[in-house]
Design an enzyme around this catalytic site. Structure first.
Site, short mmCIF file in Angstrom:
data_model
loop_
_atom_site.label_atom_id
_atom_site.label_comp_id
_atom_site.label_asym_id
_atom_site.label_seq_id
_atom_site.Cartn_x
_atom_site.Cartn_y
_atom_site.Cartn_z
N ASP A 39 0.86 -1.18 0.00
CA ASP A 39 0.00 0.00 0.00
C ASP A 39 0.90 1.23 0.00
OD1 ASP A 39 -1.66 2.11 0.59
OD2 ASP A 39 -2.56 1.17 2.36
N GLY A 74 -9.65 4.52 -6.03
CA GLY A 74 -8.35 3.86 -6.20
C GLY A 74 -7.26 4.43 -5.32
N VAL A 75 -6.09 4.54 -5.89
CA VAL A 75 -4.94 5.00 -5.10
C VAL A 75 -5.11 6.48 -4.71
CG1 VAL A 75 -3.44 5.61 -7.07
CG2 VAL A 75 -2.43 4.79 -4.95
N ASP A 76 -5.78 7.24 -5.55
CA ASP A 76 -6.04 8.66 -5.28
C ASP A 76 -6.87 8.80 -3.99
OD1 ASP A 76 -6.21 11.38 -5.68
OD2 ASP A 76 -7.58 11.27 -7.40
N SER A 99 -2.48 4.54 -14.30
CA SER A 99 -3.47 4.29 -15.39
C SER A 99 -3.99 2.86 -15.50
CB SER A 99 -2.94 4.70 -16.77
OG SER A 99 -3.08 6.09 -16.97
N THR A 100 -3.45 1.92 -14.70
CA THR A 100 -3.85 0.51 -14.93
C THR A 100 -5.04 0.06 -14.08
OG1 THR A 100 -2.27 -0.41 -13.33
CG2 THR A 100 -1.48 -0.08 -15.58
N GLY A 101 -5.68 0.99 -13.39
CA GLY A 101 -6.89 0.67 -12.63
C GLY A 101 -8.10 1.21 -13.35
N TYR A 106 -8.48 3.69 -15.18
CA TYR A 106 -8.20 4.19 -16.53
C TYR A 106 -7.90 3.07 -17.53
CZ TYR A 106 -8.39 9.11 -15.07
OH TYR A 106 -8.80 10.34 -14.63
N1 AR6 Z 1 -1.31 1.51 -3.10
C1 AR6 Z 1 -0.77 1.13 -4.28
N2 AR6 Z 1 -1.51 0.89 -5.38
C2 AR6 Z 1 -2.85 1.04 -5.29
C3 AR6 Z 1 -3.50 1.46 -4.10
C4 AR6 Z 1 -2.67 1.70 -2.96
N3 AR6 Z 1 -3.16 2.09 -1.80
N4 AR6 Z 1 -4.84 1.53 -4.35
C5 AR6 Z 1 -5.02 1.17 -5.64
N5 AR6 Z 1 -3.83 0.87 -6.21
P1 AR6 Z 1 -6.23 3.64 -10.03
P2 AR6 Z 1 -5.76 5.03 -12.60
C6 AR6 Z 1 -3.51 0.43 -7.58
O1 AR6 Z 1 -7.61 3.26 -10.44
O2 AR6 Z 1 -6.02 3.79 -13.37
C7 AR6 Z 1 -9.04 7.59 -9.49
O3 AR6 Z 1 -10.40 7.65 -9.19
C8 AR6 Z 1 -4.60 -0.18 -8.42
O4 AR6 Z 1 -4.77 -1.55 -8.09
O5 AR6 Z 1 -6.02 4.11 -8.64
O6 AR6 Z 1 -4.60 5.89 -12.99
C9 AR6 Z 1 -8.47 8.94 -9.91
O7 AR6 Z 1 -9.10 10.01 -9.27
C10 AR6 Z 1 -4.03 -0.01 -9.82
O8 AR6 Z 1 -3.09 -1.05 -10.11
O9 AR6 Z 1 -5.61 4.80 -11.00
C11 AR6 Z 1 -8.72 8.95 -11.38
O10 AR6 Z 1 -10.04 9.37 -11.68
C12 AR6 Z 1 -3.24 1.31 -9.73
O11 AR6 Z 1 -3.15 1.60 -8.32
C13 AR6 Z 1 -8.57 7.50 -11.79
O12 AR6 Z 1 -8.86 6.74 -10.62
C14 AR6 Z 1 -3.89 2.47 -10.42
O13 AR6 Z 1 -5.30 2.37 -10.32
C15 AR6 Z 1 -7.15 7.18 -12.20
O14 AR6 Z 1 -7.10 5.88 -12.69
#
Ligand code: AR6
Length: 177
Positions: free
Chosen positions: A14, A36-38, A121-123, A125
């Protein structure tokens, strides 16, 4: 230049728990939080982060902005906005590479020594992780070669499956470059 391989670490976990000069947030163009991570970063950092993000007035896709880390163990958060995957014909690969380069421009300017990335971008997006991993790793290795100030670059993969994809991509890159 010979690279110390221990400066690049791929691990599962995390990102909100990482103690580094900066962690990277996979944000959206509003910079006002999301899922997600945000969402995890904003929850762990506390409301001070959102207050500072409001002053930035957003961030275009492919660029990056730096803020404080507030209640996070990390000193700073570097927010970047990755591309939404639209099938791969809209310049998504180049835009993703640009995200990593934009982050490292800030790392260089601020003299940061350690930075941890999620898989941008791999979640939500939907960028295929098998395509994103080699792009990310190429940029991370280029930055490590270019910036001697960098002691450690970590990629925090959220699942063991994602970690495997990155490990395999790194092994494949090692064989070709
Ligand atoms: N630590 C590490 N990785 C994580 C965590 C964490 N705590 N939580 C999720 N991930 P995403 P995106 C991974 O969707 O695709 C948001 O709503 C997750 O499993 O967080 O760039 C933003 O506001 C995945 O592998 O980001 C944007 O609207 C990776 O982080 C949008 O999502 C990225 O997934 C951005 O989408």
């Amino acid at each position: 230049m010979t690279q110390n391989p221990y400066r690049l670490l791929l691990t599962q976990g995390d990102i909100t728990r990482v103690d580094a000069d900066a962690i990277v947030n996979a944000a959206n163009t509003s910079l006002l939080g999301g899922g997600g991570v945000d969402g995890a970063i904003h929850r762990a950092a506390g409301p001070g982060l959102l207050d500072e993000c409001r002053t930035l007035r957003g961030c275009p896709t492919g660029e990056a902005r730096i803020t404080g880390g507030y209640n996070l163990p990390a000193r700073h958060v570097i927010h970047t906005v990755g591309p939404v995957w639209q099938g791969g014909h809209k310049g998504e690969r180049e835009t993703l590479a640009r995200c990593y380069r934009s982050v490292f421009e800030l790392v260089e300017r601020q003299g940061l020594r350690s930075v941890a990335f999620p898989s941008i971008s791999t979640g939500a997006y939907r960028f295929p992780i098998s395509e994103a991993a080699p792009i990310a790793l190429r940029e991370l290795r280029a930055a490590l070669a270019r910036l001697p100030q960098l002691e450690r670059v970590t990629v925090l993969l959220f699942s063991p499956e994602d970690l495997d994809v990155y490990r395999q991509a790194l092994a494949a890159l090692g064989a070709t470059s």
